[in-house]
Design an enzyme around this catalytic site. Structure first.
Site, PDB file in Angstrom:
ATOM      1  CG  ASN A   9      17.171   6.240 -21.474  1.00 50.58           C
ATOM      2  OD1 ASN A   9      17.032   6.002 -22.674  1.00 50.58           O
ATOM      3  ND2 ASN A   9      16.661   5.452 -20.532  1.00 50.58           N
ATOM      4  CE  LYS A  11      13.123   6.602 -19.891  1.00 49.76           C
ATOM      5  NZ  LYS A  11      12.279   6.283 -18.796  1.00 49.76           N
ATOM      6  CG  HIS A  94      16.295   1.498 -18.355  1.00 50.98           C
ATOM      7  ND1 HIS A  94      14.948   1.465 -18.083  1.00 50.98           N
ATOM      8  CD2 HIS A  94      16.699   2.776 -18.143  1.00 50.98           C
ATOM      9  CE1 HIS A  94      14.550   2.692 -17.729  1.00 50.98           C
ATOM     10  NE2 HIS A  94      15.601   3.496 -17.761  1.00 50.98           N
ATOM     11  CD  GLU A  96      11.611   2.780 -19.118  1.00 43.82           C
ATOM     12  OE1 GLU A  96      12.178   2.959 -20.208  1.00 43.82           O
ATOM     13  OE2 GLU A  96      11.307   3.715 -18.345  1.00 43.82           O
ATOM     14  CD  GLU A 166      17.898   4.708 -14.228  1.00 47.56           C
ATOM     15  OE1 GLU A 166      17.935   5.890 -14.539  1.00 47.56           O
ATOM     16  OE2 GLU A 166      17.402   3.828 -14.947  1.00 47.56           O
ATOM     17  N   GLY A 172      10.424   8.304 -14.002  1.00 48.30           N
ATOM     18  CA  GLY A 172       9.303   8.893 -14.742  1.00 48.30           C
ATOM     19  C   GLY A 172       8.096   9.224 -13.885  1.00 48.30           C
ATOM     20  CB  SER A 211      11.921  12.037 -11.082  1.00 51.33           C
ATOM     21  OG  SER A 211      10.954  11.110 -11.518  1.00 51.33           O
TER      22      SER A 211
END
Ligand code: PEP
Length: 254
Positions: A9, A11, A94, A96, A166, A172, A211
């Protein structure tokens, strides 16, 4: 299930020169393995670039899809457009997107439908916040995210489903879930699917994201219900991403 899925991904990162170098580096360092599927999800403007440059074993994925078909939706990209660009997978839900763009389960359900209608395989992301975890609400929260999609779809629509667990606190942050705590949630997800259908439970790949790097990948991938990874930060480093892909490949050979 012996297949592994390693999903990059990227991003909102990259440009044509960076992307080209990244694909070349991945190609140079990866040991191709038929049972280990590599999916590359670049930013939307670069789908065509990656599709043209990538070798055939890398599969093209997108990071988003509209819940609408066509029309006055400025800035959106439809399933039909993604299919036109030979996109085979799409990341849906996701954290985000859920947090920054207020995508709720209803929107995600719509996006899932558009992926299926356009023959694009959905990678459905689920995961709890640190508050859910500390309050003992992890399983209930994940159940509601999965149920929002599976309860409204016929089994036939679910046969290409991939789930990515996730935990939001691990994305991250460098703070990976331990293999054991990730496995606990993966096994819960598998059981949730079992309540719908045994084939669905058996055939749905469940990926871990948060991560992942070449130091922690092997232990995670050795867990019974972890079938690969969705990788953000480490996917922007071609050598590192290839190492993770190769670790998955070696495990599918065991
Ligand atoms: C992600 O964005 O899906 C992700 C898992 O990111 P990272 O690997 O950087 O935690």
């Amino acid at each position: 299930m012996n297949n592994m899925y390693i999903v990059a991904n990227w991003k909102m990162n990259g440009d044509q020169i960076f992307n080209s170098h990244l694909i070349t580096t991945i190609e140079k360092n990866s040991v191709i393995n038929d049972a280990s599927h590599m999916i590359i999800c670049p930013s939307m403007p670069y789908l065509q670039q990656i599709n043209t440059q990538k070798p055939s074993y890398m599969i093209l994925g997108a990071q988003n899809i509209s819940q609408y078909d066509t029309g006055a939706y400025t800035g959106e990209v439809s399933g039909k457009m993604l299919a036109d660009l030979k996109t085979k997978y799409v990341i849906i839900g996701h954290s985000e997107r859920r947090e920054l763009y207020n995508e709720d389960n209803n929107v995600i359900r719509g996006k899932f439908s558009k992926a299926i209608e356009n023959n694009i395989k959905p990678i459905l992301c689920v995961g709890e916040t640190i508050e859910h975890r500390n309050n003992g609400e992890t399983f209930d929260y994940i159940h509601s995210q999965i149920d929002a999609v599976i309860s409204s779809n016929k089994l036939d629509n679910l046969k290409e489903l991939i789930i990515a667990y996730e935990p939001i606190w691990a994305i991250g942050t460098g703070q990976t879930a331990t293999p054991e705590s990730a496995e606990e949630v993966h096994s819960y997800i598998r059981n949730t699917l079992l309540n719908t259908d045994s084939n669905l439970a058996e055939n749905t790949p469940i990926l871990y994201g948060g991560s992942v790097n070449s130091d922690n990948a092997e232990k995670l991938f050795k867990m019974e219900n972890i079938n690969g990874a969705l990788i953000g930060g480490a996917s922007l480093n071609g050598e590192e991403f290839s190492k993770i892909y190769n670790i998955a490949g070696e495990l599918t050979n065991e």
